[in-house]
Design a protein around this motif. Structure first.
Motif, mmCIF file in Angstrom:
data_model
loop_
_atom_site.group_PDB
_atom_site.id
_atom_site.type_symbol
_atom_site.label_atom_id
_atom_site.label_comp_id
_atom_site.label_asym_id
_atom_site.label_seq_id
_atom_site.Cartn_x
_atom_site.Cartn_y
_atom_site.Cartn_z
ATOM 1 N N GLN A 181 -8.203 -4.850 -2.212
ATOM 2 C CA GLN A 181 -6.834 -5.329 -2.388
ATOM 3 C C GLN A 181 -5.845 -4.634 -1.458
ATOM 4 O O GLN A 181 -4.937 -5.270 -0.934
ATOM 5 C CB GLN A 181 -6.397 -5.140 -3.843
ATOM 6 C CG GLN A 181 -7.112 -6.063 -4.815
ATOM 7 C CD GLN A 181 -6.424 -6.102 -6.169
ATOM 8 O OE1 GLN A 181 -5.762 -5.159 -6.570
ATOM 9 N NE2 GLN A 181 -6.595 -7.191 -6.879
ATOM 10 N N GLY A 182 -5.987 -3.317 -1.269
ATOM 11 C CA GLY A 182 -4.982 -2.555 -0.530
ATOM 12 C C GLY A 182 -5.388 -2.105 0.857
ATOM 13 O O GLY A 182 -4.631 -1.410 1.526
ATOM 14 N N SER B 4 0.995 -1.530 -2.659
ATOM 15 C CA SER B 4 1.138 -2.790 -3.391
ATOM 16 C C SER B 4 2.504 -3.374 -3.093
ATOM 17 O O SER B 4 3.389 -2.708 -2.568
ATOM 18 C CB SER B 4 0.976 -2.570 -4.899
ATOM 19 O OG SER B 4 2.035 -1.769 -5.402
ATOM 20 N N ASN C 272 -1.650 -5.592 -6.660
ATOM 21 C CA ASN C 272 -2.552 -4.451 -6.498
ATOM 22 C C ASN C 272 -2.328 -3.357 -7.537
ATOM 23 O O ASN C 272 -3.273 -2.836 -8.126
ATOM 24 C CB ASN C 272 -2.387 -3.846 -5.103
ATOM 25 C CG ASN C 272 -2.689 -4.828 -3.992
ATOM 26 O OD1 ASN C 272 -3.109 -5.948 -4.235
ATOM 27 N ND2 ASN C 272 -2.466 -4.411 -2.760
#
Length: 473
Positions: free
Chosen positions: A107-108, A300, A308
């Protein structure tokens, strides 16, 4: 022929119900069920006010240009890391780290690295002194990315340090949130630029918000980088502890060295590029330190495809096996986070929330209190820290993992703000964080369910009403 009063009343009634119907059909398709509930309630009560507010602030949209730029830098970060296999840290099987690392990386963008040194700074003025000392020792570049900068003694000290650095030939760049740092920008922007410091405002307000995104989206990160060799990340802004009268802040900052500094610099250069379109060629790979802390970044914000921070926090709550300690100044969880905490406590995990007994945001405070009864019934412990406004934000899972950064447990941090978290997979660092938590608890009041339920009925009603507005906070 002008309509008479009777006809006008019918026209207004028809418009009133038309707005409600359009909202009912449209809002749930563009936002989460929880947020849709809050907005539909507002539109239902005051249609002529609720719908315009929703159009301005209801959907966390970001301009296509910003989303495209974030995707570009994410691809670049991933390509660079693919060439750095020797820095990747591999967690042991059957650990919390083994479960959370893939989620955070997918995700990050950032892989976990070994060879880092992490120092936790719990003293407000000590953390500021450490930052200024690092800036005074800079030889090549200083990069600052902060949500808030005040025109107070701390702001003056920081500006003076940047002026000294620039006078030595150090390249200084400063990114400040246009709203959070409004006072600092107004006071210091011209002065810094005249000293050779490059200052940029992030997510500008006013009419320019239409080129950026929803007008209340903010960059809430707090990051400082010096020469690509040392970084600071945490909850502390560039302001004195009492910048809000009556609420002296207590914070937590991680001062880091090692490969994770290059990743923090990548976050800074990403935000610089997203804001200005200028690509900075400053990414470096600091050598491993004597310490060997495994660390991973969790950025995020609305520019990413997924939430995130929310997903990582919820995953960590579910992964806790023995103990979970969560420290946050703003606690307005969504249903998934609330359920995760309740399930963890009912499963036998010792869950401890450490919140502030005072709060500078009244509506948020009232909404926060509405969750206490349910959590206490499930066995979650809730401690209210009293001497200061506890603005620190961190999470500890068992004795294995610590998350420190700018992330609050509310919809603003989970969906609207750009945030940053540092995950440390190190038992020694986790033990240091436990010591800090114990000091919080030594100056806190543990809530008792029976006593909490004796609060007045009007207070419970106020909390329930405030909770209905959770998506608007």
């Amino acid at each position: 022929m002008q309509p008479d009063g009777f006809q006008m009343s019918w026209l207004l009634l028809a418009l009133d119900w038309l707005i409600r119907l359009v909202a009912l059909l449209w809002i749930p398709t563009r936002t989460t069920p929880g947020a849709a509930r809050s907005w539909l309630l507002l539109v239902g009560f005051v249609p002529l006010l609720g719908l315009p507010l929703y159009l301005l602030m209801g959907h966390p949209w970001l301009s296509a240009r910003r989303v495209r730029r974030q995707a570009q830098v994410s691809r670049r970060i991933r390509r660079q890391q693919a060439l750095q296999h020797e820095q990747r840290w591999i967690p042991d099987d059957d650990t919390v780290a083994a479960e959370i690392v893939p989620l955070v990386e997918r995700q990050g963008d950032f892989m976990p690295t070994h060879g880092n040194a992490v120092e936790l700074l719990d003293d407000y003025h000590g953390a500021l002194r450490a930052l200024i000392d690092d800036i005074d020792g800079a030889a090549e570049r200083v990069h600052l990315l902060y949500y808030l900068m005040f025109d107070d003694a701390v702001g003056e000290a920081m500006v003076a340090a940047l002026e000294r650095a620039s006078a030595r030939g150090v390249r200084c760049r400063v990114l400040l949130d246009a709203v959070g740092a409004k006072r600092g920008l107004r006071r210091y922007r011209r002065r810094l630029r005249s000293a050779g410091v490059d200052v940029q405002a992030m997510m500008p307000g006013g009419l320019r918000w239409r080129r950026s995104g929803r007008m209340d989206l903010r960059n809430h990160r707090k990051i400082a980088l010096v020469d690509g060799r040392v970084g600071h990340v945490g909850s502390q802004n560039l302001a004195g502890p009492d910048f809000i009268a009556g609420f002296p802040n207590r914070e937590l900052v991680a001062r880091v060295k090692g490969p994770v500094v290059a990743h923090l610099e990548a976050v800074f250069t990403s935000d610089w590029y997203v804001e200005t379109g200028q690509a900075l060629e400053v990414l470096s790979t600091p050598a491993s330190t004597v310490a060997d802390v495994a660390a991973q970044l969790l950025p995020s914000g609305p520019a990413y495809p997924f939430a995130n921070a929310r997903d990582a926090v919820n995953a960590l709550i579910h992964l806790a096996r023995r103990e979970l300690v969560l420290v946050t100044p703003y606690f307005v969880p969504d249903e998934a986070t609330l359920a995760a905490l309740r399930i963890a406590a009912l499963s036998g995990v010792r869950v401890q929330l450490v919140l502030s007994a005072s709060n500078n945001q009244r509506l948020t405070w009232w909404a926060q209190q509405s969750y206490y009864d349910e959590l206490l019934r499930a066995g979650v412990r809730i401690a209210l820290h009293q001497p200061h406004f506890l603005h620190a934000k961190h999470l500890r899972v068992d004795d294995e993992l610590a998350l420190v950064g700018s992330i609050n447990v509310d919809i603003r941090s989970f969906a609207l703000n750009a945030e940053i978290g540092l995950l440390a997979y190190d038992a020694g660092l986790v033990a240091q964080l436990r010591t800090i938590e114990q000091d919080y608890l030594a100056h806190a009041l543990q809530l008792d369910l029976a006593q909490w339920r004796r609060r007045p009925a009007w207070q419970r009603s106020r909390e329930g009403i405030a909770r209905l507005a959770d998506a608007l906070m």
